[in-house]
Design an enzyme around this catalytic site. Structure first.
Site, PDB file in Angstrom:
ATOM      1  N   SER A 113       0.864  -1.185   0.000  1.00 21.23           N
ATOM      2  CA  SER A 113       0.000   0.000   0.000  1.00 21.23           C
ATOM      3  C   SER A 113       0.902   1.236   0.000  1.00 21.23           C
ATOM      4  CB  SER A 113      -0.845  -0.001   1.280  1.00 21.23           C
ATOM      5  OG  SER A 113      -1.456   1.253   1.496  1.00 21.23           O
ATOM      6  N   TYR A 135      -2.195  -1.253  10.457  1.00 19.92           N
ATOM      7  CA  TYR A 135      -2.162  -1.341   8.996  1.00 19.92           C
ATOM      8  C   TYR A 135      -0.819  -0.831   8.461  1.00 19.92           C
ATOM      9  CZ  TYR A 135      -3.974  -0.981   4.191  1.00 19.92           C
ATOM     10  OH  TYR A 135      -4.181  -1.123   2.837  1.00 19.92           O
TER      11      TYR A 135
HETATM   12  P1  NAD Z   1     -11.517  -6.088   0.032  1.00 17.98           P
HETATM   13  O1  NAD Z   1     -12.097  -6.046   1.394  1.00 17.98           O
HETATM   14  O2  NAD Z   1     -12.376  -5.893  -1.145  1.00 17.98           O
HETATM   15  O3  NAD Z   1     -10.707  -7.434  -0.187  1.00 17.98           O
HETATM   16  C1  NAD Z   1     -10.025  -8.087   0.827  1.00 17.98           C
HETATM   17  C2  NAD Z   1     -10.008  -9.545   0.512  1.00 17.98           C
HETATM   18  O4  NAD Z   1      -9.340 -10.229   1.570  1.00 17.98           O
HETATM   19  C3  NAD Z   1     -11.415 -10.138   0.412  1.00 17.98           C
HETATM   20  O5  NAD Z   1     -11.443 -11.101  -0.614  1.00 17.98           O
HETATM   21  C4  NAD Z   1     -11.592 -10.787   1.775  1.00 17.98           C
HETATM   22  O6  NAD Z   1     -12.510 -11.857   1.736  1.00 17.98           O
HETATM   23  C5  NAD Z   1     -10.192 -11.266   2.018  1.00 17.98           C
HETATM   24  N1  NAD Z   1      -9.920 -11.566   3.417  1.00 17.98           N
HETATM   25  C6  NAD Z   1     -10.147 -10.791   4.513  1.00 17.98           C
HETATM   26  N2  NAD Z   1      -9.809 -11.469   5.629  1.00 17.98           N
HETATM   27  C7  NAD Z   1      -9.342 -12.682   5.219  1.00 17.98           C
HETATM   28  C8  NAD Z   1      -8.856 -13.820   5.905  1.00 17.98           C
HETATM   29  N3  NAD Z   1      -8.788 -13.871   7.241  1.00 17.98           N
HETATM   30  N4  NAD Z   1      -8.486 -14.897   5.159  1.00 17.98           N
HETATM   31  C9  NAD Z   1      -8.589 -14.885   3.822  1.00 17.98           C
HETATM   32  N5  NAD Z   1      -9.041 -13.834   3.125  1.00 17.98           N
HETATM   33  C10 NAD Z   1      -9.410 -12.746   3.836  1.00 17.98           C
HETATM   34  O7  NAD Z   1     -10.332  -4.997   0.057  1.00 17.98           O
HETATM   35  P2  NAD Z   1      -9.339  -4.502  -1.089  1.00 17.98           P
HETATM   36  O8  NAD Z   1      -9.432  -3.038  -1.076  1.00 17.98           O
HETATM   37  O9  NAD Z   1      -9.518  -5.244  -2.345  1.00 17.98           O
HETATM   38  O10 NAD Z   1      -7.937  -4.877  -0.429  1.00 17.98           O
HETATM   39  C11 NAD Z   1      -7.089  -5.895  -0.931  1.00 17.98           C
HETATM   40  C12 NAD Z   1      -5.660  -5.596  -0.533  1.00 17.98           C
HETATM   41  O11 NAD Z   1      -5.259  -4.377  -1.129  1.00 17.98           O
HETATM   42  C13 NAD Z   1      -5.457  -5.434   0.974  1.00 17.98           C
HETATM   43  O12 NAD Z   1      -4.233  -6.006   1.359  1.00 17.98           O
HETATM   44  C14 NAD Z   1      -5.419  -3.918   1.139  1.00 17.98           C
HETATM   45  O13 NAD Z   1      -4.696  -3.541   2.265  1.00 17.98           O
HETATM   46  C15 NAD Z   1      -4.733  -3.515  -0.144  1.00 17.98           C
HETATM   47  N6  NAD Z   1      -4.945  -2.114  -0.521  1.00 17.98           N
HETATM   48  C16 NAD Z   1      -6.191  -1.638  -0.820  1.00 17.98           C
HETATM   49  C17 NAD Z   1      -6.355  -0.310  -1.210  1.00 17.98           C
HETATM   50  C18 NAD Z   1      -7.701   0.268  -1.584  1.00 17.98           C
HETATM   51  O14 NAD Z   1      -7.801   1.485  -1.767  1.00 17.98           O
HETATM   52  N7  NAD Z   1      -8.732  -0.507  -1.760  1.00 17.98           N
HETATM   53  C19 NAD Z   1      -5.234   0.514  -1.251  1.00 17.98           C
HETATM   54  C20 NAD Z   1      -3.978   0.006  -0.936  1.00 17.98           C
HETATM   55  C21 NAD Z   1      -3.848  -1.326  -0.578  1.00 17.98           C
END
Ligand code: NAD
Length: 259
Positions: A141, A154
């Protein structure tokens, strides 16, 4: 156009929604065999895999495993049977000041967002070595490179996964294996999208203003990254052009970390 990842197996943790799903779709579009994952084991999860397999004419399976548990992380890779491309994506968030941050939330974020990548990588590397090729792509991130208040766990976990990426790269430097971290800024996922109306209401703004002035405050482009762009970056890291790119971070953040 020829598909670039035919014959490769990709495991994407936390891939039944958001960025993980987007990355999985991009890899499947290039012909990779894909293993989807989350902690649930619903019919909808398996249907998602079946639909993706049909759409991209490749093999897609869904394996339930809880990334907060070391044994589940390791079992996911073992059950996948092969892992040429490992995308460590599963992640959660909790926002609170340090002195009020619940210990259970701290432990869960460190486990899911950081330690899971250690466990999956530990099992995947011998498979990559045996196959003579491998790519580790960690979804970190902008918070792996900078900090914000109230996101202690985080930010710590994301800085940690950037460190783990560097160590993985050094331990595999002389092998045909690379390890890199993608550092997205704000990406338009269903979760982020659902926050827009509430944010607008809270600040008495239009949804457009809430996006620009509140949610994208730190993103100079004032535009969200898309899951397709993160997927495209992962595909690039799996390409021959990226063979000498290892141990680094690629920001997809509209200029956030240039500030
Ligand atoms: P999201 O909530 O849509 O996806 C998260 C995924 O992780 C989901 O499929 C969820 O089911 C899964 N998950 C959660 N807990 C879990 C567990 N205990 N075991 C297995 N799977 C689990 O969120 P996202 O925004 O798609 O985030 C995905 C990644 O990207 C994360 O690591 C997040 O930190 C990172 N990220 C997101 C953003 C953003 O703006 N959305 C920005 C930077 C980084």
């Amino acid at each position: 156009m020829e598909k670039s990842l035919v014959g490769k197996t990709a495991v994407v943790t936390g891939s039944n929604s958001g960025i993980g799903l987007g990355v999985a779709r991009s890899l499947a579009a290039q012909g990779a065999t894909v293993v989807l994952n989350s902690y649930t084991d619903d019919d909808a999860d398996h249907a998602l895999a079946a639909d993706m397999a049909r759409e991209f004419d490749t093999t897609v399976t869904y394996i339930a495993a809880d990334m907060s548990k070391a044994d589940d992380c390791r079992a996911l890779i073992e059950k996948a049977g092969a892992c040429d491309i490992l995308v460590n994506n599963a992640g959660i968030q909790h926002v609170a000041p340090i002195d009020e941050f619940p210990t259970a939330k701290w432990d869960a974020i460190i486990a899911i967002n950081m330690s899971s990548a250690f466990h999956t990588t530990a099992v995947a590397l011998p498979m990559m070595r045996a196959a003579g090729w491998g790519r580790v792509v960690n979804i970190a991130s902008a918070h792996g490179l900078t900090a914000s208040p109230y996101k202690s766990a985080y930010v710590a976990a994301k800085h940690g996964i950037v460190g783990l990426t560097k160590v993985t790269a050094l331990e595999t430097a002389k092998e045909p294996i690379t390890a890199n971290a993608i550092c997205p800024g704000y990406v338009l996922t269903p979760l982020v999208e659902s926050q827009i109306p509430d944010t607008a209401k809270k600040y008495g703004m239009t949804e457009e203003e809430a996006k620009e002035k509140v949610i994208l405050e730190r993103q100079p482009s004032k535009a969200f990254a898309t899951v397709e762009q993160i997927g495209g970056t992962a595909v690039f890291l799996c390409s021959d052009s990226a063979e000498q790119i290892t141990g680094t971070t690629i920001s997809v953040d509209g200029g956030w970390t240039a500030l």
